[in-house]
Design an enzyme around this catalytic site. Structure first.
Site, PDB file in Angstrom:
ATOM      1  N   ASN A 271     -13.499   6.124   6.025  1.00  0.00           N
ATOM      2  CA  ASN A 271     -13.589   5.136   7.101  1.00  0.00           C
ATOM      3  C   ASN A 271     -12.556   5.340   8.206  1.00  0.00           C
ATOM      4  O   ASN A 271     -12.819   5.010   9.369  1.00  0.00           O
ATOM      5  CB  ASN A 271     -13.468   3.722   6.526  1.00  0.00           C
ATOM      6  CG  ASN A 271     -14.708   3.309   5.763  1.00  0.00           C
ATOM      7  OD1 ASN A 271     -15.803   3.790   6.032  1.00  0.00           O
ATOM      8  ND2 ASN A 271     -14.537   2.414   4.794  1.00  0.00           N
TER       9      ASN A 271
ATOM     10  N   TYR B  76       0.804  -1.226   0.000  1.00  0.00           N
ATOM     11  CA  TYR B  76       0.000   0.000   0.000  1.00  0.00           C
ATOM     12  C   TYR B  76       0.836   1.274   0.000  1.00  0.00           C
ATOM     13  O   TYR B  76       0.289   2.376   0.052  1.00  0.00           O
ATOM     14  CB  TYR B  76      -0.899   0.016   1.242  1.00  0.00           C
ATOM     15  CG  TYR B  76      -1.841  -1.163   1.327  1.00  0.00           C
ATOM     16  CD1 TYR B  76      -2.976  -1.233   0.533  1.00  0.00           C
ATOM     17  CD2 TYR B  76      -1.586  -2.215   2.204  1.00  0.00           C
ATOM     18  CE1 TYR B  76      -3.842  -2.308   0.605  1.00  0.00           C
ATOM     19  CE2 TYR B  76      -2.446  -3.302   2.295  1.00  0.00           C
ATOM     20  CZ  TYR B  76      -3.562  -3.344   1.491  1.00  0.00           C
ATOM     21  OH  TYR B  76      -4.420  -4.418   1.560  1.00  0.00           O
TER      22      TYR B  76
ATOM     23  N   ASN C 261      -9.467   1.132   8.460  1.00  0.00           N
ATOM     24  CA  ASN C 261     -10.801   1.108   9.058  1.00  0.00           C
ATOM     25  C   ASN C 261     -10.790   1.006  10.575  1.00  0.00           C
ATOM     26  O   ASN C 261     -11.830   1.187  11.210  1.00  0.00           O
ATOM     27  CB  ASN C 261     -11.623  -0.038   8.468  1.00  0.00           C
ATOM     28  CG  ASN C 261     -11.942   0.179   7.001  1.00  0.00           C
ATOM     29  OD1 ASN C 261     -11.539   1.181   6.414  1.00  0.00           O
ATOM     30  ND2 ASN C 261     -12.651  -0.750   6.406  1.00  0.00           N
TER      31      ASN C 261
ATOM     32  N   HIS D 237      -4.714   6.055  -0.759  1.00  0.00           N
ATOM     33  CA  HIS D 237      -5.188   5.984   0.623  1.00  0.00           C
ATOM     34  C   HIS D 237      -4.077   6.225   1.633  1.00  0.00           C
ATOM     35  O   HIS D 237      -4.347   6.429   2.814  1.00  0.00           O
ATOM     36  CB  HIS D 237      -5.810   4.597   0.864  1.00  0.00           C
ATOM     37  CG  HIS D 237      -7.147   4.640   1.536  1.00  0.00           C
ATOM     38  ND1 HIS D 237      -7.921   5.778   1.641  1.00  0.00           N
ATOM     39  CD2 HIS D 237      -7.869   3.653   2.152  1.00  0.00           C
ATOM     40  CE1 HIS D 237      -9.045   5.496   2.285  1.00  0.00           C
ATOM     41  NE2 HIS D 237      -9.039   4.226   2.608  1.00  0.00           N
TER      42      HIS D 237
END
Length: 202
Positions: A120, A23, A74, A28
């Protein structure tokens, strides 16, 4: 500079993202990218604490805990709550940096408080802190290319080189905004940056 005692953290600055190389350069992870830019200028090494990669240092005269939660996006609130409780830092002294698809790369928006807006990570922090009264810096990552594009696929996709260049141009502004906020100048930060785009002439 070392580790501060429990009672000597003035602000917590949180960058949101997901852990792991998979990631690292995704939209994000704009919060992680922002924190890395700031802490890479210090001589402090990251330590694992409060389910996060943390650096405790003096930053523009304030004692700051910089953190990148390793709980996945999250569940970011769990890590933030752990640090806030441990250091007894109120919500209004927790600055959260995160990605925003409603802004183009090179843009950011500073807010004193607000709703989760469908993010989130912010939703989790609001739930754990039982408060939405924390300042946040939204880093633009660009909107989905079309309405049918899956949102998760979009925010978990990597920046193209042109967009990453715009993010890099924005990072000094993010750092300066943090400095203004920790010195009780959030209105100055909003007035200075909320209508600008990095890489363009003023």
């Amino acid at each position: 500079m070392g580790i501060f005692s429990k009672s000597t953290i003035d602000y917590i600055v949180v960058g949101l993202g997901n852990p792991g190389a998979k990631y690292a350069e995704t939209r994000h992870n704009a919060g992680f990218i922002s924190i890395d830019y700031i802490i890479n200028k210090t001589n402090e090494k990251e330590k694992i604490k409060h389910d996060s990669l943390c650096v405790q240092t003096r930053f523009d005269g304030k004692k700051i805990l910089f953190m990148k939660p390793q709980t996945f996006m999250n569940d970011s609130g769990r890590a933030v709550y752990s640090a806030a409780k441990y250091y007894n830092v109120p919500a209004e002294n927790i600055i959260v940096i995160f990605d925003d698809i409603s802004l183009e790369p090179g843009q950011m928006r500073i807010r004193r408080s607000g709703s989760a807006g469908g993010h989130n990570g912010i939703k989790s922090i609001i739930e754990y802190l039982n408060s939405s009264d924390f300042p946040r810096i939204k880093v633009g990552v660009g909107a989905k290319p079309h309405a049918d594009y899956d949102l998760a696929d979009w925010v978990l996709s990597k920046f193209p080189a042109s967009d990453r260049k715009k993010i890099d141009s924005l990072l000094p502004w993010v750092e300066d905004a943090v400095k203004l906020i920790v010195n009780d100048k959030i209105n100055d930060a909003m007035n200075k940056y909320n209508s600008k785009t990095a890489g363009l002439s003023d």
